[in-house]
Structure formats: C-alpha cells, structure tokens
Scaffold this active site. Structure first.
Site, PDB file in Angstrom:
ATOM      1  N   CYS A   2      48.389  28.298  52.132  1.00 26.03           N
ATOM      2  CA  CYS A   2      48.826  28.422  53.514  1.00 26.03           C
ATOM      3  C   CYS A   2      48.806  29.903  53.913  1.00 26.03           C
ATOM      4  O   CYS A   2      49.289  30.763  53.181  1.00 26.03           O
ATOM      5  CB  CYS A   2      50.226  27.887  53.781  1.00 26.03           C
ATOM      6  SG  CYS A   2      50.395  26.142  53.468  1.00 26.03           S
ATOM      7  N   ARG A  27      43.131  30.709  52.332  1.00 27.66           N
ATOM      8  CA  ARG A  27      44.384  30.273  51.686  1.00 27.66           C
ATOM      9  C   ARG A  27      44.666  28.791  51.901  1.00 27.66           C
ATOM     10  O   ARG A  27      45.565  28.227  51.288  1.00 27.66           O
ATOM     11  CB  ARG A  27      45.560  31.072  52.250  1.00 27.66           C
ATOM     12  CG  ARG A  27      45.564  32.511  51.852  1.00 27.66           C
ATOM     13  CD  ARG A  27      46.835  33.155  52.325  1.00 27.66           C
ATOM     14  NE  ARG A  27      47.981  32.643  51.616  1.00 27.66           N
ATOM     15  CZ  ARG A  27      48.517  33.208  50.548  1.00 27.66           C
ATOM     16  NH1 ARG A  27      48.016  34.313  50.078  1.00 27.66           N
ATOM     17  NH2 ARG A  27      49.555  32.673  49.961  1.00 27.66           N
ATOM     18  N   TRP A  74      47.505  24.398  53.725  1.00 28.59           N
ATOM     19  CA  TRP A  74      47.025  23.658  52.560  1.00 28.59           C
ATOM     20  C   TRP A  74      48.136  22.666  52.271  1.00 28.59           C
ATOM     21  O   TRP A  74      49.240  23.050  51.878  1.00 28.59           O
ATOM     22  CB  TRP A  74      46.808  24.606  51.376  1.00 28.59           C
ATOM     23  CG  TRP A  74      46.121  23.944  50.224  1.00 28.59           C
ATOM     24  CD1 TRP A  74      44.773  23.851  50.014  1.00 28.59           C
ATOM     25  CD2 TRP A  74      46.740  23.276  49.119  1.00 28.59           C
ATOM     26  NE1 TRP A  74      44.521  23.166  48.857  1.00 28.59           N
ATOM     27  CE2 TRP A  74      45.702  22.803  48.285  1.00 28.59           C
ATOM     28  CE3 TRP A  74      48.054  23.010  48.742  1.00 28.59           C
ATOM     29  CZ2 TRP A  74      45.938  22.098  47.113  1.00 28.59           C
ATOM     30  CZ3 TRP A  74      48.299  22.306  47.571  1.00 28.59           C
ATOM     31  CH2 TRP A  74      47.249  21.861  46.769  1.00 28.59           C
ATOM     32  N   ASN A  98      55.226  28.687  54.267  1.00 24.55           N
ATOM     33  CA  ASN A  98      54.376  28.556  53.087  1.00 24.55           C
ATOM     34  C   ASN A  98      55.309  28.368  51.900  1.00 24.55           C
ATOM     35  O   ASN A  98      56.227  29.155  51.712  1.00 24.55           O
ATOM     36  CB  ASN A  98      53.531  29.822  52.903  1.00 24.55           C
ATOM     37  CG  ASN A  98      52.764  29.815  51.597  1.00 24.55           C
ATOM     38  OD1 ASN A  98      52.457  28.752  51.059  1.00 24.55           O
ATOM     39  ND2 ASN A  98      52.454  31.001  51.089  1.00 24.55           N
ATOM     40  N   GLY A  99      55.087  27.307  51.116  1.00 19.52           N
ATOM     41  CA  GLY A  99      55.950  27.075  49.952  1.00 19.52           C
ATOM     42  C   GLY A  99      56.400  25.630  49.914  1.00 19.52           C
ATOM     43  O   GLY A  99      55.868  24.773  50.619  1.00 19.52           O
ATOM     44  N   GLU A 482      34.017  28.529  32.017  1.00 17.45           N
ATOM     45  CA  GLU A 482      34.030  29.175  33.328  1.00 17.45           C
ATOM     46  C   GLU A 482      32.806  28.749  34.163  1.00 17.45           C
ATOM     47  O   GLU A 482      32.929  28.491  35.367  1.00 17.45           O
ATOM     48  CB  GLU A 482      34.079  30.702  33.138  1.00 17.45           C
ATOM     49  CG  GLU A 482      33.972  31.533  34.395  1.00 17.45           C
ATOM     50  CD  GLU A 482      35.040  31.254  35.453  1.00 17.45           C
ATOM     51  OE1 GLU A 482      35.993  30.516  35.185  1.00 17.45           O
ATOM     52  OE2 GLU A 482      34.885  31.757  36.572  1.00 17.45           O
ATOM     53  N   LYS A 486      33.092  26.873  37.768  1.00 18.02           N
ATOM     54  CA  LYS A 486      32.472  27.412  38.994  1.00 18.02           C
ATOM     55  C   LYS A 486      31.630  26.338  39.661  1.00 18.02           C
ATOM     56  O   LYS A 486      31.703  26.141  40.862  1.00 18.02           O
ATOM     57  CB  LYS A 486      31.545  28.601  38.687  1.00 18.02           C
ATOM     58  CG  LYS A 486      32.110  29.975  38.480  1.00 18.02           C
ATOM     59  CD  LYS A 486      32.808  30.619  39.616  1.00 18.02           C
ATOM     60  CE  LYS A 486      34.248  30.211  39.695  1.00 18.02           C
ATOM     61  NZ  LYS A 486      35.229  31.069  39.094  1.00 18.02           N
ATOM     62  N   GLU A 489      33.799  23.402  41.168  1.00 22.70           N
ATOM     63  CA  GLU A 489      34.684  23.688  42.297  1.00 22.70           C
ATOM     64  C   GLU A 489      33.932  23.935  43.602  1.00 22.70           C
ATOM     65  O   GLU A 489      34.437  23.619  44.665  1.00 22.70           O
ATOM     66  CB  GLU A 489      35.672  24.815  41.993  1.00 22.70           C
ATOM     67  CG  GLU A 489      35.081  26.195  41.913  1.00 22.70           C
ATOM     68  CD  GLU A 489      36.129  27.258  41.616  1.00 22.70           C
ATOM     69  OE1 GLU A 489      37.263  27.145  42.085  1.00 22.70           O
ATOM     70  OE2 GLU A 489      35.787  28.223  40.902  1.00 22.70           O
ATOM     71  N   HIS A 505      31.147  15.732  18.308  1.00 25.24           N
ATOM     72  CA  HIS A 505      32.443  15.041  18.204  1.00 25.24           C
ATOM     73  C   HIS A 505      32.755  14.234  19.455  1.00 25.24           C
ATOM     74  O   HIS A 505      33.913  14.019  19.784  1.00 25.24           O
ATOM     75  CB  HIS A 505      33.550  16.064  17.923  1.00 25.24           C
ATOM     76  CG  HIS A 505      33.343  16.770  16.615  1.00 25.24           C
ATOM     77  ND1 HIS A 505      33.627  16.201  15.398  1.00 25.24           N
ATOM     78  CD2 HIS A 505      32.805  17.990  16.344  1.00 25.24           C
ATOM     79  CE1 HIS A 505      33.309  17.042  14.432  1.00 25.24           C
ATOM     80  NE2 HIS A 505      32.796  18.145  14.987  1.00 25.24           N
ATOM     81  N   LYS A 619      42.729  29.679  47.874  1.00 28.04           N
ATOM     82  CA  LYS A 619      42.520  30.849  47.030  1.00 28.04           C
ATOM     83  C   LYS A 619      43.690  31.121  46.094  1.00 28.04           C
ATOM     84  O   LYS A 619      43.511  31.436  44.936  1.00 28.04           O
ATOM     85  CB  LYS A 619      42.259  32.060  47.923  1.00 28.04           C
ATOM     86  CG  LYS A 619      42.013  33.352  47.168  1.00 28.04           C
ATOM     87  CD  LYS A 619      40.655  33.352  46.532  1.00 28.04           C
ATOM     88  CE  LYS A 619      40.375  34.588  45.723  1.00 28.04           C
ATOM     89  NZ  LYS A 619      39.344  34.317  44.713  1.00 28.04           N
TER      90      LYS A 619
HETATM   91  C1  F6R Z   1      38.564  29.494  40.226  1.00 26.96           C
HETATM   92  C2  F6R Z   1      39.757  30.171  40.673  1.00 26.96           C
HETATM   93  C3  F6R Z   1      41.067  29.711  40.172  1.00 26.96           C
HETATM   94  C4  F6R Z   1      41.981  30.918  39.919  1.00 26.96           C
HETATM   95  C5  F6R Z   1      43.394  30.447  39.554  1.00 26.96           C
HETATM   96  C6  F6R Z   1      44.317  31.611  39.252  1.00 26.96           C
HETATM   97  O1  F6R Z   1      37.423  30.068  40.756  1.00 26.96           O
HETATM   98  O2  F6R Z   1      39.690  31.092  41.454  1.00 26.96           O
HETATM   99  O3  F6R Z   1      40.950  28.918  39.034  1.00 26.96           O
HETATM  100  O4  F6R Z   1      41.440  31.679  38.890  1.00 26.96           O
HETATM  101  O5  F6R Z   1      43.927  29.708  40.612  1.00 26.96           O
HETATM  102  O6  F6R Z   1      44.421  32.469  40.339  1.00 26.96           O
HETATM  103  P1  F6R Z   1      44.978  33.936  40.166  1.00 26.96           P
HETATM  104  O7  F6R Z   1      43.999  34.675  39.348  1.00 26.96           O
HETATM  105  O8  F6R Z   1      45.091  34.472  41.554  1.00 26.96           O
HETATM  106  O9  F6R Z   1      46.299  33.801  39.476  1.00 26.96           O
END
Ligand code: F6R
Length: 624
Positions: A2, A27, A74, A98-99, A482, A486, A489, A505, A619
C-alpha cells in the site's frame, strides 16, 4: 504494501496526489483513491484497479482546496473492490492506512452494537469510526488519534484529516513506514520517499508511535501523549532522476542494466586501495568480536534470502564459520538458539519487510548481535540493527528485485573476506587476490549484459515450454532458486529451482520433451593463492552437473545452459548455450544471476505480462 501520500500547501492537490500515487504504485495496485478537503467538505474518489483508472475517472473533476490524501492498495482485509478502497470516510474523519489492525473484529462488533454502519470489509474503516467517535465528543483530531492508538493492536501507518481542521493533516506510524517531506509553505506525508523526492529532499523519517501534525506553514512531531518529541531532518541524496525509467521500457530492465554501476558503488566504499584489501568501515568496531564468533544466522525473505544462501557458501569458505540461513517468517516463530556469540545478519532491500523486522526483534531479545544488509537508508531495519552495511544500489522500483540482489552478493562477499581475515582463515595474499577479483566484477557484469540479445532469443524460442526447471550445484544452487523465482513472479510460468544433485530424488519425473531445463554450470577460475583443493572442487562440481545434464537429455528435456566462455564442453550437449565471461567461484553467482534476470524479463515481455507490476505482488511486504 500500500502506498500513501498526503499533501497540505497552497497548490491544488489533485495532480500532486495522482503523481505521488503513480510513483508509489509498485507498493500495491489493486485499487486506489484520493480525498480532498475544502470548505468543510471532503470529496472522495476511489476505484478498483490501477491509478490510470482513477486518473481517467478524475479527468473532468475540478477540485478546490489545497490539502488531500491518497492511497494505492494491496488488499489484505477485504477484496480489492471500490467499496474496500481507501480513503475511508466516516463522519468528520477521512483516512488512508497501510498495515493490519489485528484486533479490528472486536472493535467492529462494539461499533455495530452502538448502531454504527460499517460499509466495507476493511480494518481501516473501523479505525476511521474510532477516530470519529472521539472527534464527535469534542476532541481535536490529534487528541482523537492519541486516544485511539493505545487500543489498536497490529501495524499501521495512517494519514488522517478531519473536516473540522482545514489546516491539518496527521500521519502516525507503528511498524509500517511513514515520512514527512518539508517544503516551502507546503508539506507532504508519504509511505516512501519516491513519492515526493522530486518536490523536496528534506525528510523527517517518523519513528514508531510518533505523530506528525502537518500544517501548511510548519510540522510538529508529537509522542503518543501529544507532547513535542525531538526529530531530525535528513537531506536525501537519491536524485529524482533515479526514480524515472530513463528511456527504458520498464524499471526492471533499467535496474538490470544499472548493475555494473550499482556493484561499483557498493564495492568502492569498502576497499582500502592503499593496502588492496577489503575494509568495511562499519565493521571496524566488530573485528575483534568477529574472531570469537561461534555462528552466523542469516535471515531474510524471497530474493534477499537467496542472497543469504549464497552468503553462507562465502562465509563458510572464507571464514570457516558455521552459517544457517532461514526464512524470516520461520525464524521468528521457532525459538532459535542464539547467544551473545551469535551474529544475526538480516538482509533486506527495503528494510521494511515485516517478517525480517520481527526476526530482528527476536534476535535482539536473545542477545545476539545484529547486522543489517540493506539498500534503503533510514529504513526501520537500518535504524534498529546494531550495525548496517548499505548496498549502494540506488532506488529499486521494479517489483522483481535485481540490482539489490547482486549488490547484496557483493556485500556478503566482502563480509566473508573481512571475517576470514579477522579470524585468520585467509591470509593477506589470498585476501588481496580476492579483493582484486572483486574489483573486476562491475566490468564483468557489463560484459555479461552484452549477451542480452542472445538471451532475448532464448526466451522467445522457449515460450511454449510447459515448465522451467533451474538447476545448479553448490554456490549456484541458490542462483537456480533465484532464477526460478524471477521467472515465475513476472511471467507466471511454472518454474522450479533445484540443487542439481536432487534431480534423481523426485523432480526428474517431470522432465519430458515439453520441459526446459536451465543448467547453471560455469567453469570457475581460482585465485592462485586459493587453498589447495579449490580448483579440484570446482572441477568435480562441473563434472557432476554435466552428468545431470545427460540425465535430462536422455529424457528429452530441452537444455538451456549457462556456462563460461573458457569452456567448450557444454556446447556439444546444450540446445541453447549462453557463455559468460570467465570468473571465479565466488563471482560466478553474481554474473549468472544477470542472464537469468534477462531470461525472466524477456519471457514476461513476450507473454505480455506487466513486468514492473506483476499480479498479486507488491514491492515491499510490510504486513505478515
Ligand atoms: C522478488 C522479491 C521479493 C523480495 C522479498 C524481500 O523479486 O523482490 O522476494 O526479495 O519480498 O524484500 P526485501 O528485500 O525488501 O526485504
């Protein structure tokens, strides 16, 4: 999660609020709204979907007044509908939040018993009722807020206005970020600095339980009892240009391309060029303590945890310290075994991830030393950890983390080299070679980016694959995780990351002609002073991965291989091969992350998904 913005000044707020919301949209983007106060009337506009939809709806709206608040959501409590969108207006009160208010149901029942009509499913509307109840009994907005806050459980950042106070906007935080921007006869409140940085660089970061009372001409910072409390005004050095796409189609692509510079900026401040050694200034007070350290616990979420998994390999090799890595959401609830000889390293781009912050509190309660690796200055994590090492990646706006990840790896590399030197596990010659290697990293990253066209083609040629299986061994295993994260997502393709040795396995059952198998198999070079056996170790890993490649091939899977340009052997077996500049065991994970980011980016682009705002994501995950 948010985005929040508030404005009070002498300008029409419509454009300022919409522009701020666009800059905060990463956000959350389920629904959005703004409210403007003029002549004791509040006008509220809300709609489901993106800011664009709100902007369209407001195109002919002519607001009067010069204060207002805005929100991009969000969804947590209640579906992403217009009814649940913010701002919520109840009587004299209009607010954005937000929260999560954990005890909202008990308040809701009480309000309903009093005959109050609740229109949405949100916890936020309940708080608007609570504030309104107090105001209707004659309290000022500040008094009302101060009366209600002790009765709320959970995390929040609120920005609130009252019909009765045309020169006031109040912001308050507990566990969710909120800051105040100071202008000339105008002031701003926002969840992130991105929203207002092009308007002011003078920022007050609120602490938990602080209340910012913003008027046109001044700002007062109060505690929960309404008393003045000291605060600091910081000048932010991120430029407004860094928040723009600078000609790139997406923030993600821009941020992928910024990696050489982000790496250089992160490394540079931690090198002593005279001695040719890594020297992290913030660690100077910790050096003797590092010697007696008995364990390191790394805690993070998502991509940041993948960086931590790579960090474990670095720390165990260079410093021979036992390292555990955990999800912050697990760590905080499992009563971890820590002592005063434990170091807990918390990694976070934003420094506001709720679970990581809870893990920090858990570690502090248990007496461990805490060290944050963080990208955002003045974030809660950066402020509350005992020590903080900043990744100087600059603002990361694309929801999928890219440059934050590779700079976290660079920081972990330096931490491991420092710890190894401090406890005598690596000698000066080896440390110097590792440092010299690291200094080449920005240049190697730049060369890796030249492979973009080949990766774009690879992505385009494999769009029909039913599933993408990423595998790597040892320090490349987290890179497989990773790469898969990527891809899933942002392109919504089904992807899994696995340690290559695990193939037999279970997951091999999934391999058929429709599967793409992305194999990460660089040929590592080693510094000449590396301990004996390291080169042999890398060779063994490579050979084992080649066996896995054969297993996949014989079952019809398509092999997309990521290797090194000093290695001709992969070419015979791969359906498609990307060859990166040759690099060391420790630097290869950083380089390998880059083509996998590009692979995800182009797959998403071809599939037509929204790269910078993938569905259901936000984010910064500031709620549990
Ligand atoms: C994936 C991504 C998330 C963040 C995770 C932690 O691309 O961005 O998996 O890595 O939400 O976020 P931070 O680093 O801000 O604690």
């Amino acid at each position: 999660m948010c985005g929040i913005i508030g404005y009070i000044g002498d300008k029409n707020p419509k454009g300022i609020l919409l522009d701020g919301l666009k800059r905060l949209e990463y956000r959350g983007y389920d629904s959005a709204g703004i409210a403007v106060l003029h002549d004791k009337q509040v006008e509220v506009f809300r709609c489901q979907g993106r800011i664009e939809a709100l902007e369209k709806r407001l195109s002919n709206a002519d607001f009067k007044g010069s204060l207002g608040i805005g929100h991009t959501r969000w969804a947590t409590h209640g579906a992403p509908t217009e009814r649940n969108a913010h701002p919520h207006q109840v009587g004299a009160i209009t607010l954005v939040h937000n929260g999560i208010i954990e005890n909202y149901l008990e308040h809701r029942e009480r309000l309903q018993a009093m005959g109050r009509k609740i229109l949405s499913e949100t916890d936020s509307e309940i708080v608007a009722h609570l504030f309104d109840l107090e105001v209707s009994q004659g309290k000022t907005l500040l008094q009302a807020i101060a009366a209600v806050l002790p009765r709320l459980k959970g995390s929040y950042a609120f920005v609130v206005l009252s019909k009765n106070e045309e020169d006031t906007i109040i912001g308050v935080r507990n566990g969710a970020p909120l800051l105040v921007g100071l202008g000339d006869k105008e002031n701003f409140v926002a969840s992130d600095v991105q929203a207002i940085l092009h308007r002011t660089k003078q920022i007050i970061y609120l602490k938990d339980h602080q209340i910012a009372v913003c008027h046109r001409g001044n700002v007062e910072i109060k505690d929960l009892y309404g008393k003045d409390t000291p605060f600091e005004v910081k000048t932010i050095n991120w430029s407004a240009d860094q928040m723009e796409k600078a000609g790139y189609r997406h923030f993600m692509l821009k941020e992928i391309h910024e990696q050489p510079q982000a790496l250089a900026q992160t490394i540079e401040t931690n090198i002593d060029h005279q001695s040719g050694l890594v020297s992290i200034p913030e660690l100077s007070s910790l050096r003797s303590w590092l010697k007696d350290l008995d364990q390191i616990q790394i805690v993070a979420c998502g991509t940041a945890r993948h960086a931590g998994l790579v960090g474990r390999y670095y720390l165990e090799r260079f410093a021979r310290i036992s390292v555990k890595v955990d999800f912050a959401s697990e760590f905080r609830y499992r009563d971890p075994l820590l002592s005063t000889k434990s170091l807990v390293v918390l990694i976070s781009q934003s420094g506001e991830t709720a679970d990581t912050l809870a893990a920090l509190r858990e570690a502090k309660t248990k007496g461990a030393k805490t060290l944050a690796i963080c990208n955002v200055r003045e974030s809660t994590l950066a402020r509350d950890a005992d020590l903080v090492l900043y990744t100087n990646a600059g603002p990361e706006i694309g929801v999928a983390s890219t440059k934050a990840f590779t700079t976290q790896l660079a920081m972990l590399y330096m931490l491991a080299v420092e710890a190894g030197q401090a406890n005598g596990n690596i000698d000066e010659t080896y440390a110097k070679e590792l440092t010299a290697d690291l200094l080449k990293l920005p240049f190697l990253a730049e060369r890796t980016l030249l492979l973009e066209k080949q990766i774009e083609k690879m992505a385009g040629d494999h769009l029909d694959c039913s599933f993408f299986f990423y595998m790597g061994r040892d320090v490349q295993y987290p890179i497989a995780l990773e790469g898969a994260l990527k891809l899933k997502e942002i392109s919504y393709a089904h992807a899994e990351g696995y340690a290559a040795g695990e193939l037999k396995h279970g997951p091999i059952a999934l391999i058929d002609r429709t599967a793409a198998v992305l194999i990460i198999a660089p040929k590592d070079t080693e510094p000449t002073s590396a301990p004996e056996g390291m080169a042999e170790h890398s060779k063994t890993l490579f050979e084992k991965t080649m066996s896995n490649l054969q297993e996949v091939k014989s079952r019809g899977g398509k092999i997309l291989a990521f290797g090194s340009e000093n290695d001709p052997s992969l070419a015979q077996h791969a359906d498609c091969l990307i060859q990166l500049p040759a690099a060391s065991w420790a630097l290869n994970p950083v380089l390998m992350a880059i083509p996998l980011q590009l692979m995800a980016y182009y797959t998403a682009l071809f599939r037509g998904t929204d790269v910078d705002k993938p569905r259901n994501l936000a984010k910064s995950v500031t709620v549990e």
